[in-house]
Design an enzyme around this catalytic site. Structure first.
Site, PDB file in Angstrom:
ATOM      1  N   TRP A 197     -57.995 -22.092  40.556  1.00 51.53           N
ATOM      2  CA  TRP A 197     -56.598 -22.051  40.118  1.00 51.53           C
ATOM      3  C   TRP A 197     -55.957 -23.421  40.421  1.00 51.53           C
ATOM      4  O   TRP A 197     -56.193 -24.005  41.482  1.00 51.53           O
ATOM      5  CB  TRP A 197     -55.848 -20.926  40.852  1.00 51.53           C
ATOM      6  N   ASP A 364     -39.911 -16.624  30.340  1.00 52.21           N
ATOM      7  CA  ASP A 364     -41.177 -16.282  30.983  1.00 52.21           C
ATOM      8  C   ASP A 364     -41.046 -14.956  31.725  1.00 52.21           C
ATOM      9  O   ASP A 364     -40.132 -14.158  31.481  1.00 52.21           O
ATOM     10  CB  ASP A 364     -41.592 -17.451  31.912  1.00 52.21           C
ATOM     11  N   ARG A 441     -52.834 -10.027  42.765  1.00 58.07           N
ATOM     12  CA  ARG A 441     -51.430 -10.291  42.443  1.00 58.07           C
ATOM     13  C   ARG A 441     -50.664  -8.978  42.301  1.00 58.07           C
ATOM     14  O   ARG A 441     -49.836  -8.795  41.435  1.00 58.07           O
ATOM     15  CB  ARG A 441     -51.294 -11.132  41.170  1.00 58.07           C
ATOM     16  N   ASP A 476     -50.235 -13.678  28.716  1.00 57.57           N
ATOM     17  CA  ASP A 476     -50.782 -14.061  30.027  1.00 57.57           C
ATOM     18  C   ASP A 476     -51.749 -13.000  30.531  1.00 57.57           C
ATOM     19  O   ASP A 476     -51.760 -11.849  30.059  1.00 57.57           O
ATOM     20  CB  ASP A 476     -49.614 -14.223  31.010  1.00 57.57           C
ATOM     21  N   CYS A 524     -52.953 -17.635  27.905  1.00 59.47           N
ATOM     22  CA  CYS A 524     -52.734 -18.153  29.252  1.00 59.47           C
ATOM     23  C   CYS A 524     -53.410 -17.180  30.203  1.00 59.47           C
ATOM     24  O   CYS A 524     -53.483 -15.987  29.919  1.00 59.47           O
ATOM     25  CB  CYS A 524     -51.221 -18.192  29.504  1.00 59.47           C
ATOM     26  N   ASP A 546     -51.635 -24.057  35.776  1.00 64.56           N
ATOM     27  CA  ASP A 546     -50.326 -23.909  36.427  1.00 64.56           C
ATOM     28  C   ASP A 546     -49.959 -25.177  37.182  1.00 64.56           C
ATOM     29  O   ASP A 546     -48.825 -25.318  37.644  1.00 64.56           O
ATOM     30  CB  ASP A 546     -50.346 -22.717  37.393  1.00 64.56           C
TER      31      ASP A 546
HETATM   32  C1  GLA Z   1     -49.057 -17.280  35.274  1.00 63.17           C
HETATM   33  C2  GLA Z   1     -48.779 -18.372  34.261  1.00 63.17           C
HETATM   34  C3  GLA Z   1     -47.475 -19.049  34.567  1.00 63.17           C
HETATM   35  C4  GLA Z   1     -46.359 -18.034  34.579  1.00 63.17           C
HETATM   36  C5  GLA Z   1     -46.668 -16.919  35.559  1.00 63.17           C
HETATM   37  C6  GLA Z   1     -45.665 -15.788  35.458  1.00 63.17           C
HETATM   38  O1  GLA Z   1     -49.331 -17.801  36.517  1.00 63.17           O
HETATM   39  O2  GLA Z   1     -49.817 -19.290  34.233  1.00 63.17           O
HETATM   40  O3  GLA Z   1     -47.206 -20.063  33.631  1.00 63.17           O
HETATM   41  O4  GLA Z   1     -46.188 -17.509  33.286  1.00 63.17           O
HETATM   42  O5  GLA Z   1     -47.965 -16.372  35.326  1.00 63.17           O
HETATM   43  O6  GLA Z   1     -45.935 -14.777  36.327  1.00 63.17           O
END
Ligand code: GLA
Length: 739
Positions: A197, A364, A441, A476, A524, A546
């Site tokens: 990550w 987001d 998570r 995502d 994503c 990220d």
């Molecule tokens: C992931 C994505 C981020 C954001 C978060 C939201 O980590 O990569 O850009 O959208 O989730 O929880």
């Protein structure tokens, strides 16, 4: 004809402009053998390269040493159990529990097309040719159809495999590779992309040693840790020189990519679905389609390989209508607000952003259910009207009234234990009955292999998308798969779950794009854990990482650009100190680095320093001025910060070589130095060019170095001088145009 069958020699020859791939049929046993893959050759009669007449076992003469033969013959599809001990590309278990398979040639066909792979992402396009070789095990009736496709405008060879059960009993596929071939080792190096990550796709090179080497993912996603890709590099291979064999899997789930070096210094290269957690039951009459592998050979180093992948993916894999259009410059509120936002904050960001020329607001995570942290509410896809007072449509309309588009974040594959969805359907999560599933998570994964769950997800998304003018979705996926168990599958099909899960994600994205053909989809996964060719088929861009720090991004983007076009790399300018590494870099440099991707912002524009805010309109203008060159140009890597630890440099060159853009990032200032010589690449040696620098302050181009024009060969051989910049983390953008 690029694909030919030479009946007398029993040779199949696949020619692209610069490469040849040759398969032979060994006469008596009828095995398909690998003859040659590499730079284009003129002869087809090369069956001797399979060494079929070398002792101790010559199949046409004796049967005494069959196992020695099996263990050295260069199989095109090595199956398990008959004495080839160098790794299997295919293993099938029969109802009787046996796992040996003897695949012999049955027939072949050559067609002037490239077919879609049912349920799977794959390259597509006209001006294609496909060779299919059908082989069969006479005892159990299992057939393996090897398929090879090429496009007239590409040097890539697409391979895939289909297994058909023509027997009377079910069989179980325990391992299946999409591509495999054997060749003699010539001192190759192995290149893979590894990470984690916030540090995805760093380049790793190591010598190929005896035994197995490779990378894999058993996380249910292609992963942050490894890319479904490997390359073999000939001695001394660099950006321009040396042989490179690249193999890339068009798949987003578990995979395995390996190379085996055996006793005769032969290599076996294999790429396919990961065998752990995989077991697929095939009833009589059923077929199983393996994903597609994309093979690229380059005799001109890594640069040629990269450009071949880029062109192939741009022209034959990314199908989005948005692919050829400039993507709107967006502002995303994740790093700006995290979960702490309401419609007022979002509108304030949008209003300020619209003044700066930003074209889209992306809302987001955190707009739905009771989502106020990452501990709850995934699955509850209804608008939280306490946060967005007046509802979603009202906000979207107001943002649209500012002249901006609106985009939204979803994490459709997940469910939080603390959610209405989980309270109503605790049995919808992937889990093993009786065992408490592990959280990641604070969330579980929905069992998308079940149709009713897929339908729920689809309806949840469409209900939101139909409720307002939403033009972009960030899809995502923030955890890995574990505790594999599905209530929808019988015991002898539990091993199908990981692959069925991927097929389900593909089906959902397919349905989404059918319903909203103009939608700009961005995939994503916790940053860049699903940056793979499978996802690229559905979304023209994927969030790269990220980690938005400009310096970390140099390494992440270099590894990504090794195989992916820059137009696919999600890249944003964010605020400093950077939220991942705490580094402070100039706003200008952050813009140059993000320009190598889709370009956007991820910050609270109402709160950043005034001088940064004032630079945004100039950066947006910079994006509009150069994005076409970045998105459609040929990519050349000049220097790698990951290697030299001082500076980074790359170029994109317009296809007609009339124009180029060079990005130079001086990461570390060195004392008492002088300017650095940079040799350009990809220019026309006989064209004359002028070099100008993009000046962020004025938004104009100003002269750089001597004012005269130089021939391309001068700029590529004698080079130009990159001036020393004062301080660390500084950058410059040079526009090179035909004089
Ligand atoms: C992931 C994505 C981020 C954001 C978060 C939201 O980590 O990569 O850009 O959208 O989730 O929880």
């Amino acid at each position: 004809m690029p694909i030919t069958y030479h009946e007398k020699e029993r040779i199949f020859k696949i020619d692209t402009q610069r490469t040849s791939y040759i398969i032979g049929l060994a006469d008596r046993p009828g095995y398909a053998g690998h003859v040659y893959y590499g730079a284009r050759v003129q002869d087809a009669a090369l069956a001797h390269l399979m060494r079929i007449h070398e002792p101790p076992y010559v199949p046409s003469q004796n049967a005494r040493e069959k196992l020695s033969f099996m263990d050295s013959f260069p199989m095109e599809l090595p199956a398990h159990g008959l004495g080839d001990f160098r790794g299997d590309a295919l293993r099938v278990r029969t109802e009787g529990g046996h796992t040996a398979l003897e695949l012999k040639y049955v027939s072949h066909e050559i067609t002037a097309k490239k077919e879609a792979l049912p349920g799977l992402p794959a390259t597509f396009g006209k001006d294609a040719q496909t060779l299919k070789i059908l082989t069969e095990d006479a005892l159990c009736g299992v057939q393996a159809e090897l398929s090879y496709s090429i496009f007239a405008d590409s040097d890539a060879v697409m391979r895939s495999l289909r297994i058909i059960n023509c027997g009377r009993e079910p069989v179980w596929i325990e391992k299946i590779c999409s591509a495999s071939f054997d060749m003699d080792d010539q001192g190759y190096e192995l290149l893979t992309l590894h990470g984690g990550w916030a540090k995805e796709r760093h380049i790793s090179r190591s010598p190929v040693t005896f035994g197995f080497q490779g990378v894999s993912s058993y996380r249910g996603e292609s992963s942050h840790q490894h890319q479904p890709f490997l390359a073999l590099l000939g001695k001394g291979a660099d950006q321009e020189h040396g042989e490179v064999y690249g193999l890339h899997l068009v798949y987003s789930g578990n995979f395995s990519a390996s190379v085996y070096k055996g006793q005769y210094e032969q290599l076996r290269i294999m790429l396919g679905i990961g065998e752990e957690d995989f077991c697929w039951k095939l009833e009589p009459g059923e077929a199983f389609q393996a994903p597609e592998a994309v093979l690229v050979y380059s005799a001109e180093g890594l640069g040629r390989m990269s450009r071949t992948y880029h062109d192939l993916y741009r022209n034959h894999l990314i199908r989005s209508a948005c692919q050829k259009k400039p993507r709107p410059v967006l502002i995303n509120n994740w790093e700006a607000t995290y979960f702490d936002f309401d419609e007022k904050k979002l509108y304030a960001i949008a209003k300020q952003a619209s003044k700066a020329g930003i074209e889209m607001l992306v809302m987001d995570d955190g707009w739905f259910g009771a989502r106020s942290s990452d501990n709850c509410a995934l699955g509850d896809w209804y608008v939280n009207e306490r946060k967005l007072k007046g509802g979603l449509k009202k906000l979207v309309d107001r943002v649209n009234a500012l002249g901006m588009k609106f985009g939204i974040w979803f994490e459709p594959e997940m469910v939080s234990p603390d959610s209405d969805l989980y309270r109503a359907h605790p049995d919808w999560a992937i889990a093993i009955p009786g065992r408490e599933a592990g959280l990641c998570r604070c969330q579980y994964v929905l069992d998308l292999s079940r149709k009713e769950i897929r339908d729920y997800v689809f309806e949840s998304i469409t209900r939101i998308l139909d409720s307002a003018n939403i033009e972009y979705v960030k899809w995502d996926m923030n955890r890995q798969l574990a505790d594999l168990g599905s209530l929808g599958l019988p015991a002898d099909r539990q091993g199908e779950l990981s692959h069925r899960y991927m097929l389900a994600v593909y089906e959902l994205q397919e349905r989404l794009l059918k319903r909203y053909p103009k939608l700009l989809l961005e995939n994503c996964s916790g940053g860049g854990a699903r940056f793979d060719p499978g996802m690229l088929y559905y979304s023209p861009q994927i969030w790269c990482s990220d980690d938005t720090d400009a310096i970390e991004r140099l390494m992440i983007q270099e590894g990504t650009a090794l195989i992916y076009p820059l137009s696919a790399m999600g890249a944003h300018v964010s605020d400093c100190p950077n939220h991942t590494v705490g580094r402070v870099t100039p706003f200008e440099t952050r813009g140059y680095v993000a320009l190598a991707g889709t370009f956007g912002y991820e910050l609270d524009i109402t709160k950043i320093p005034a001088q940064d805010r004032e630079m945004i309109p100039k950066q947006v203008a910079m994006y509009h001025r150069y994005h076409k060159l970045v998105a459609e140009g040929d990519y050349y890597r000049i220097a790698s910060y990951a290697e030299n630890h001082i500076y980074d440099c790359y170029m994109t060159v317009k296809k007609d070589r009339s124009e180029a853009l060079l990005t130079y990032i001086q990461v570390m200032m060195q004392p008492n130095g002088h300017s650095r010589k940079i040799c350009l690449k990809g220019l026309d040696p006989d064209k004359r060019y002028r070099v100008k620098r993009f000046c962020m302050d004025s938004g104009k181009e100003v002269s750089y170095g001597p004012k005269q024009a130089f021939y391309g060969d001068t700029l590529m051989k004698a080079g130009l001088l990159a001036e020393t910049l004062w301080g660390d983390f500084r950058g410059v953008l040079l526009h090179i145009t035909e004089a």
